[in-house]
Design a protein around this motif. Structure first.
Motif, PDB file in Angstrom:
ATOM      1  N   GLY A 175     -24.694  43.214 -21.141  1.00  0.00           N
ATOM      2  CA  GLY A 175     -25.548  43.782 -20.112  1.00  0.00           C
ATOM      3  C   GLY A 175     -27.014  43.695 -20.494  1.00  0.00           C
ATOM      4  N   ILE A 176     -27.339  44.070 -21.733  1.00  0.00           N
ATOM      5  CA  ILE A 176     -28.683  43.984 -22.274  1.00  0.00           C
ATOM      6  C   ILE A 176     -28.571  43.445 -23.694  1.00  0.00           C
ATOM      7  N   SER A 177     -29.405  42.464 -24.024  1.00  0.00           N
ATOM      8  CA  SER A 177     -29.404  41.909 -25.374  1.00  0.00           C
ATOM      9  C   SER A 177     -30.844  41.841 -25.872  1.00  0.00           C
ATOM     10  N   THR A 178     -31.145  42.563 -26.940  1.00  0.00           N
ATOM     11  CA  THR A 178     -32.491  42.600 -27.491  1.00  0.00           C
ATOM     12  C   THR A 178     -32.428  42.360 -28.998  1.00  0.00           C
ATOM     13  N   SER A 179     -33.591  42.342 -29.636  1.00  0.00           N
ATOM     14  CA  SER A 179     -33.641  42.161 -31.083  1.00  0.00           C
ATOM     15  C   SER A 179     -33.250  43.435 -31.826  1.00  0.00           C
ATOM     16  N   ASP A 180     -33.139  44.550 -31.112  1.00  0.00           N
ATOM     17  CA  ASP A 180     -32.891  45.849 -31.717  1.00  0.00           C
ATOM     18  C   ASP A 180     -31.484  46.388 -31.471  1.00  0.00           C
ATOM     19  N   PHE A 181     -30.907  46.013 -30.342  1.00  0.00           N
ATOM     20  CA  PHE A 181     -29.574  46.484 -29.975  1.00  0.00           C
ATOM     21  C   PHE A 181     -29.025  45.592 -28.872  1.00  0.00           C
ATOM     22  N   CYS A 182     -27.775  45.799 -28.555  1.00  0.00           N
ATOM     23  CA  CYS A 182     -27.141  45.074 -27.455  1.00  0.00           C
ATOM     24  C   CYS A 182     -26.185  46.030 -26.748  1.00  0.00           C
ATOM     25  N   LEU A 183     -26.042  45.855 -25.446  1.00  0.00           N
ATOM     26  CA  LEU A 183     -25.035  46.583 -24.684  1.00  0.00           C
ATOM     27  C   LEU A 183     -24.023  45.584 -24.152  1.00  0.00           C
ATOM     28  N   THR A 184     -22.781  45.704 -24.611  1.00  0.00           N
ATOM     29  CA  THR A 184     -21.724  44.910 -23.992  1.00  0.00           C
ATOM     30  C   THR A 184     -21.404  45.521 -22.631  1.00  0.00           C
ATOM     31  N   ASN A 185     -20.874  44.722 -21.743  1.00  0.00           N
ATOM     32  CA  ASN A 185     -20.694  45.186 -20.367  1.00  0.00           C
ATOM     33  C   ASN A 185     -19.368  44.690 -19.815  1.00  0.00           C
ATOM     34  N   ILE A 186     -18.525  45.608 -19.411  1.00  0.00           N
ATOM     35  CA  ILE A 186     -17.323  45.293 -18.648  1.00  0.00           C
ATOM     36  C   ILE A 186     -17.613  45.704 -17.209  1.00  0.00           C
ATOM     37  N   ALA A 187     -17.714  44.743 -16.312  1.00  0.00           N
ATOM     38  CA  ALA A 187     -18.094  45.008 -14.922  1.00  0.00           C
ATOM     39  C   ALA A 187     -16.910  44.740 -14.006  1.00  0.00           C
ATOM     40  N   ILE A 188     -16.495  45.774 -13.283  1.00  0.00           N
ATOM     41  CA  ILE A 188     -15.338  45.686 -12.384  1.00  0.00           C
ATOM     42  C   ILE A 188     -15.785  46.018 -10.969  1.00  0.00           C
ATOM     43  N   THR A 189     -15.474  45.135 -10.039  1.00  0.00           N
ATOM     44  CA  THR A 189     -15.724  45.404  -8.627  1.00  0.00           C
ATOM     45  C   THR A 189     -14.465  46.016  -8.031  1.00  0.00           C
ATOM     46  N   LEU A 190     -14.582  47.231  -7.507  1.00  0.00           N
ATOM     47  CA  LEU A 190     -13.424  47.980  -7.021  1.00  0.00           C
ATOM     48  C   LEU A 190     -13.182  47.760  -5.533  1.00  0.00           C
ATOM     49  N   THR A 191     -11.926  47.845  -5.133  1.00  0.00           N
ATOM     50  CA  THR A 191     -11.583  47.952  -3.719  1.00  0.00           C
ATOM     51  C   THR A 191     -11.691  49.425  -3.326  1.00  0.00           C
ATOM     52  N   THR A 192     -11.548  49.719  -2.042  1.00  0.00           N
ATOM     53  CA  THR A 192     -11.559  51.124  -1.636  1.00  0.00           C
ATOM     54  C   THR A 192     -10.379  51.868  -2.275  1.00  0.00           C
ATOM     55  N   LYS A 193      -9.243  51.178  -2.402  1.00  0.00           N
ATOM     56  CA  LYS A 193      -8.096  51.781  -3.075  1.00  0.00           C
ATOM     57  C   LYS A 193      -8.410  51.997  -4.552  1.00  0.00           C
ATOM     58  N   GLY A 194      -9.086  51.026  -5.162  1.00  0.00           N
ATOM     59  CA  GLY A 194      -9.454  51.143  -6.564  1.00  0.00           C
ATOM     60  C   GLY A 194     -10.406  52.299  -6.822  1.00  0.00           C
ATOM     61  N   MET A 195     -11.290  52.573  -5.850  1.00  0.00           N
ATOM     62  CA  MET A 195     -12.194  53.711  -5.997  1.00  0.00           C
ATOM     63  C   MET A 195     -11.400  55.012  -6.047  1.00  0.00           C
ATOM     64  N   ARG A 196     -10.378  55.112  -5.207  1.00  0.00           N
ATOM     65  CA  ARG A 196      -9.547  56.320  -5.217  1.00  0.00           C
ATOM     66  C   ARG A 196      -8.735  56.419  -6.505  1.00  0.00           C
ATOM     67  N   GLU A 197      -8.399  55.257  -7.076  1.00  0.00           N
ATOM     68  CA  GLU A 197      -7.556  55.225  -8.278  1.00  0.00           C
ATOM     69  C   GLU A 197      -8.374  54.880  -9.525  1.00  0.00           C
ATOM     70  N   ARG A 198      -9.648  55.240  -9.535  1.00  0.00           N
ATOM     71  CA  ARG A 198     -10.482  54.838 -10.665  1.00  0.00           C
ATOM     72  C   ARG A 198     -10.036  55.476 -11.976  1.00  0.00           C
ATOM     73  N   ASP A 199      -9.337  56.607 -11.908  1.00  0.00           N
ATOM     74  CA  ASP A 199      -8.747  57.167 -13.123  1.00  0.00           C
ATOM     75  C   ASP A 199      -7.858  56.130 -13.803  1.00  0.00           C
ATOM     76  N   GLN A 200      -6.994  55.501 -12.993  1.00  0.00           N
ATOM     77  CA  GLN A 200      -6.059  54.527 -13.522  1.00  0.00           C
ATOM     78  C   GLN A 200      -6.764  53.262 -13.995  1.00  0.00           C
TER      79      GLN A 200
END
Length: 346
Positions: A175-200
């Motif tokens: 997600g962000i990569s710098t000389s000091d730190f980096c953020l790895t990023n797992i990006a998931i696009t949800l369906t409306t059903k997935g939004m309701r089941e985001r716990d899972q």
């Protein structure tokens, strides 16, 4: 107003004076002319560039190594550890210390955002060392992690979540990569059903992380090393049979690589992958925990009563409004019980 009242022109002049000199410049020239003619052109065009200040060391891996500020693993012997036996990544938080962009206050947080345009996403950002750290640049454990998380084959995380009708897409990267730190990023696009089941969705994603970590921790030369070697072979084959690209793009990329690679390695660059290092992989994956991550859920229906009935909810926090764009958001610390459940699924 957002600049704190200082003059942008004065700040730009100060920035130019401080940064624009030969020490921060890397030059690559591609042309059909002879070397003498190209050299003459370079001297004419760049001769007036100011020399760097005395003792200046550029913030690039090659320069830092040459100055003795960083050490390659083979020079440092065994991997360095602190008094608590924690693995030391030399470049992590080395540039802006004592300031840390993503520390304990910013991590271990669940944030909910109501977007200005309709979108439903779930993202997990984990704070890790810079990916060009001398310890990481050879074995590159994140390549295997990203490959396994983003793979779409039957039996994969992507396949499972898609079959349930919870997601439209899943991607893994930085997600962000710098000389000091980096953020790895797992990006998931949800369906409306997935939004309701985001716990899972979150539970399955953390469970997938746990499977990978378990393989690394308990099987030093097992399946993860096999995947590493497969990716290494694929990378080497791709480099060997790479087609000619646009000279302008190559020239620009080569100049950028001179900060992180010796001149004789700019052609090979990131295509050079070393052997699997289980110690480095373990230390890197140890950062992929709920306490060291920021979970961001975005959706237009957040705040609605039907959506609030979820373990993955910041419903106990007050809504706030982002001052620049006016988007609503709220956040809470990830409860210890939920973090433990994600980190050690049963």
């Amino acid at each position: 107003d957002f600049g704190g009242g200082t003059s942008p022109r004065d700040d730009l002049i100060e920035f130019w004076t401080d940064k624009y000199h030969a020490g921060n410049l890397r030059l690559c020239v591609v042309g059909r002319a002879g070397l003498d003619e190209l050299q003459s052109t370079v001297e004419e065009a760049f001769g007036p560039v100011r020399p760097p200040p005395p003792g200046f060391v550029a913030n690039g891996v090659v320069d830092q190594i040459d100055a003795g500020l960083l050490k390659l693993p083979e020079e440092a012997g065994s991997h360095a550890r602190d008094e608590d036996d924690n693995f030391i990544f030399q470049t992590e938080h080395s540039t802006y210390t004592p300031n840390v962009a993503f520390g304990p206050e910013q991590l271990g947080v669940l944030r909910e955002v109501v977007p200005l345009t309709e979108s439903r996403t779930l993202k997990i950002f984990s704070a890790v060392p810079p990916l060009d750290d001398p310890v990481l640049r050879t074995s590159r454990p994140f390549r295997v992690l990203s490959h396994l998380v983003g793979h779409e084959s039957p039996g994969s995380l992507h396949h499972l979540l898609t079959e349930e009708g919870w997601i439209n897409s899943l991607a893994s990267g930085t997600g962000i990569s710098t000389s000091d730190f980096c953020l790895t990023n797992i990006a998931i696009t949800l369906t409306t059903k997935g939004m309701r089941e985001r716990d899972q969705v979150l539970a399955k994603t953390w469970q997938w992380f746990a499977l990978i970590k378990d393989a690394v921790m308990n099987d030093p030369h097992g399946v993860i090393e096999q995947y590493h070697n497969e990716l290494k072979t694929i990378t080497e084959t791709s480099f060997k049979y790479r087609e000619m690209g646009d000279p302008t793009d190559f020239c620009s990329a080569a100049a950028d690589k001179l900060f992180d690679y010796e001149p004789e390695k700019i052609l090979l660059g990131s295509a050079e992958v070393g052997d699997y290092d289980v110690e480095v992989a373990r230390a890197f994956l140890a950062r992929m925990t709920p306490a060291n991550s920021l979970v961001v859920v975005t959706g237009p229906e957040l705040g609605e009563e039907a959506i609030e009935e979820s373990d993955v909810s910041a419903k106990d926090a007050e809504w706030q409004t982002e001052e620049r764009y006016g988007a609503k958001y709220r956040q809470i610390r990830v409860p210890d019980s939920l973090g433990e459940e994600w980190d050690h699924p049963t």
